[in-house]
Design a protein around this motif. Structure first.
Motif, PDB file in Angstrom:
ATOM      1  N   UNK A 165     -42.455  23.335  -7.502  1.00 24.03           N
ATOM      2  CA  UNK A 165     -43.065  24.671  -7.483  1.00 24.03           C
ATOM      3  C   UNK A 165     -42.007  25.727  -7.227  1.00 24.03           C
ATOM      4  N   UNK A 166     -41.194  25.520  -6.193  1.00 24.37           N
ATOM      5  CA  UNK A 166     -40.187  26.526  -5.863  1.00 24.37           C
ATOM      6  C   UNK A 166     -38.969  26.433  -6.760  1.00 24.37           C
ATOM      7  N   UNK A 167     -38.698  25.257  -7.332  1.00 27.37           N
ATOM      8  CA  UNK A 167     -37.599  25.159  -8.282  1.00 27.37           C
ATOM      9  C   UNK A 167     -37.927  25.937  -9.557  1.00 27.37           C
ATOM     10  N   UNK A 168     -39.213  26.115  -9.819  1.00 25.08           N
ATOM     11  CA  UNK A 168     -39.657  26.896 -10.965  1.00 25.08           C
ATOM     12  C   UNK A 168     -39.983  28.331 -10.551  1.00 25.08           C
ATOM     13  N   UNK A 169     -39.261  28.803  -9.561  1.00 18.03           N
ATOM     14  CA  UNK A 169     -39.578  30.074  -8.903  1.00 18.03           C
ATOM     15  C   UNK A 169     -39.623  31.257  -9.869  1.00 18.03           C
ATOM     16  N   UNK A 170     -38.783  31.239 -10.895  1.00 15.97           N
ATOM     17  CA  UNK A 170     -38.717  32.382 -11.794  1.00 15.97           C
ATOM     18  C   UNK A 170     -39.523  32.168 -13.073  1.00 15.97           C
ATOM     19  N   UNK A 171     -40.340  31.139 -13.096  1.00 17.48           N
ATOM     20  CA  UNK A 171     -41.081  30.830 -14.313  1.00 17.48           C
ATOM     21  C   UNK A 171     -42.536  31.254 -14.170  1.00 17.48           C
ATOM     22  N   UNK A 176     -48.415  31.472 -11.907  1.00 19.15           N
ATOM     23  CA  UNK A 176     -49.765  30.947 -12.141  1.00 19.15           C
ATOM     24  C   UNK A 176     -50.240  30.167 -10.921  1.00 19.15           C
ATOM     25  N   UNK A 177     -49.338  29.382 -10.335  1.00 18.39           N
ATOM     26  CA  UNK A 177     -49.681  28.608  -9.148  1.00 18.39           C
ATOM     27  C   UNK A 177     -50.110  29.521  -8.003  1.00 18.39           C
ATOM     28  N   UNK A 178     -49.386  30.608  -7.808  1.00 21.76           N
ATOM     29  CA  UNK A 178     -49.747  31.561  -6.749  1.00 21.76           C
ATOM     30  C   UNK A 178     -51.107  32.197  -7.011  1.00 21.76           C
ATOM     31  N   UNK A 208     -47.509  29.369   0.176  1.00 20.53           N
ATOM     32  CA  UNK A 208     -48.497  28.985  -0.823  1.00 20.53           C
ATOM     33  C   UNK A 208     -49.674  28.251  -0.185  1.00 20.53           C
ATOM     34  N   UNK A 209     -49.407  27.480   0.873  1.00 17.38           N
ATOM     35  CA  UNK A 209     -50.502  26.815   1.594  1.00 17.38           C
ATOM     36  C   UNK A 209     -51.482  27.843   2.133  1.00 17.38           C
ATOM     37  N   UNK A 210     -50.938  28.794   2.900  1.00 15.52           N
ATOM     38  CA  UNK A 210     -51.783  29.796   3.548  1.00 15.52           C
ATOM     39  C   UNK A 210     -50.872  30.894   4.081  1.00 15.52           C
ATOM     40  N   UNK A 211     -51.018  32.096   3.567  1.00  9.30           N
ATOM     41  CA  UNK A 211     -50.161  33.202   3.985  1.00  9.30           C
ATOM     42  C   UNK A 211     -50.297  33.519   5.467  1.00  9.30           C
TER      43      UNK A 211
END
Length: 458
Positions: A165-171, A176-178, A208-211
């Motif tokens: 998820x974070x490795x794809x930070x700029x994608x 979409x995940x957020x 992402x779990x819970x802000x």
């Protein structure tokens, strides 16, 4: 200690009681055909209490078992009707088969291919219990459209190998995940890549779990970081404190913590270069190993041949197709039977067939670049090409499975006076205290590194 806004006193008491006992026997037989270990039952119950959790486990300690147990319990109780399960593409089918076997739940898989995504639109909602998709599929138009339309069906989402998820930070995948996050009641992540140095990856996943757990990340890390702008060095402070802050939502076990003995024997093979290897630049580092007449190839053949003579099996890390083919040809010329497992020059059916042949001892050595989902107990591994520290951890984990004590030889083949030395120093040696302790007395390696550092300074 940081707590999410929904952490009640009752949940906290339940969690404290669970931790004091160290296991939860009531869930150990929830799956078909397998009994969970005490530490696995602890984590299953922990997840069921907090519902937002990052489970960190060394490879082979049962992430899929724990995920399956959580899903079966939630499904059987009627709390969750459907699950969204996101995995790496290479492990899609294998993970789905395991989940179905353990739980009896109906699993539909979807990768990034256009045909798979379009099929979702015609699928009846009552035809599956788990929708398992690859990270790459999230960016597919058809898959995204289906999720937008049907997102309310899913109460629980699970992310395997959540570092993706974070490795794809700029994608688009990250965005979409957020955006999907607010629709899920439960979020469970799994990772075999420990958070030991830079905690930003961890903090973003906790967000992402819970802000409400961290609040503003930038404010949270203020005072825990020191930046040297001139040399682009970021040094983190308080990592242990950060882990203590997040212990309710980020937890798991290493083999060491479980008393499982693993003896890694890292060996650096520094070989002389040929002229063509000297001219390779860092952005094409794989080309350093693209020569069958170089000492680097001879060294690999020597290591594998010795393994064959001692009836030992091993795996070779190689990420580029041209070099995989080169390795296959050279091993074959030397009378060594080898096969490739990856996502390109071997299809899924052949991968499963090759894996099974390796597990029964028919194949002495495998060439792979897949660093997740494969279970390949081995006596040694070779990094013919180099990779980052996280990939090294996961690749080594392919060789070490289950709860048995293990001894593993880890070979790094490095070509002197090339960009490989600098890459190894910056991306592996400097980031691993273990490698520094194990290889710091290797005179030839230290000399090669010193030359490279001196050249850069000069």
């Amino acid at each position: 200690m940081r707590l999410a806004s929904d952490m009640t006193q009752e949940k906290m008491r339940d969690l404290q009681d669970l931790i004091a006992i160290g296991r939860c026997d009531e869930v150990k037989n929830v799956l078909y055909g397998v009994e969970l270990e005490p530490f696995q039952t602890l984590l299953v119950k922990w997840i069921l209490i907090v519902r937002k959790f990052i489970c960190t486990l060394d490879t082979g300690l049962g992430k899929t078992l724990i995920a399956s147990a959580v899903m079966k319990i939630l499904h059987d109780s009627g709390e969750t009707d459907k699950f969204l399960y996101v995995v790496e593409n290479a492990g899609l089918i294998q993970t789905a088969n395991k989940v179905m076997s353990y739980t009896g739940l109906r699993v539909v898989t979807c990768d990034a291919t256009e045909s798979k995504g379009s099929v979702l639109e015609y699928m009846k909602d009552d035809s599956y219990d788990v929708l398992m998709i690859s990270y790459q599929a999230i960016q597919s138009f058809d898959v995204a459209r289906y999720l937008i339309k049907h997102i309310e069906l899913f109460d629980t989402v699970m992310y395997d190998e959540c570092q993706w998820i974070s490795e794809l930070n700029n994608s688009n995948t990250w965005e979409i995940t957020k955006q999907m996050r607010r629709h899920f009641r439960d979020v469970v992540m799994f990772s075999a890549t420990p958070f030991r140095t830079n905690p930003m990856q961890l903090l973003k996943q906790v967000e992402l779990l819970d802000k409400s757990i961290l609040g503003n990340i930038n404010e949270y890390i203020n005072g825990r970081v020191k930046r040297d702008v001139m040399y682009n060095i970021v040094e983190w402070y308080g990592l242990d404190e950060i882990k203590k802050d997040l212990v309710i939502y980020v937890n798991g076990f290493t083999r060491e913590e479980l008393g499982i003995k693993i003896e890694y024997n890292p060996v650096a093979h520094v070989v002389m270069p040929i002229q063509y290897q000297l001219s390779v630049e860092q952005h094409e580092i794989h080309k350093v190993k693209a020569f069958n007449n170089a000492d680097s190839m001879k060294e690999l053949i020597s290591i594998v041949s010795e393994g064959v003579d001692d009836f030992k099996q091993g795996i070779i890390y190689c990420s580029t197709n041209d070099n995989k083919r080169l390795l296959l040809d050279e091993l074959s010329k030397n009378g060594i039977d080898a096969e490739v497992i990856d996502g390109t020059i071997s299809d899924k059916r052949k991968r499963e067939e090759v894996k099974n042949r390796y597990l029964v001892g028919e194949i002495p050595v495998l060439i792979i670049n897949v660093t997740t989902t494969l279970d390949l107990p081995s006596s040694y591994c070779i990094f013919y090409e180099l990779c980052d520290a996280g990939t090294v951890n996961q690749f080594v984990g392919r060789c070490v499975r289950g709860l048995a004590d293990t001894e593993l030889d880890v070979h790094f083949i490095l070509v002197d006076d090339t960009c490989e030395i600098e890459y190894f120093y910056n991306n592996l040696y400097k980031k691993s205290i273990y490698l520094q302790q194990a290889l710091g007395k290797d005179g030839r390696l230290m000399h090669a590194i010193k030359k490279q550092v001196d050249n850069n300074v000069g």
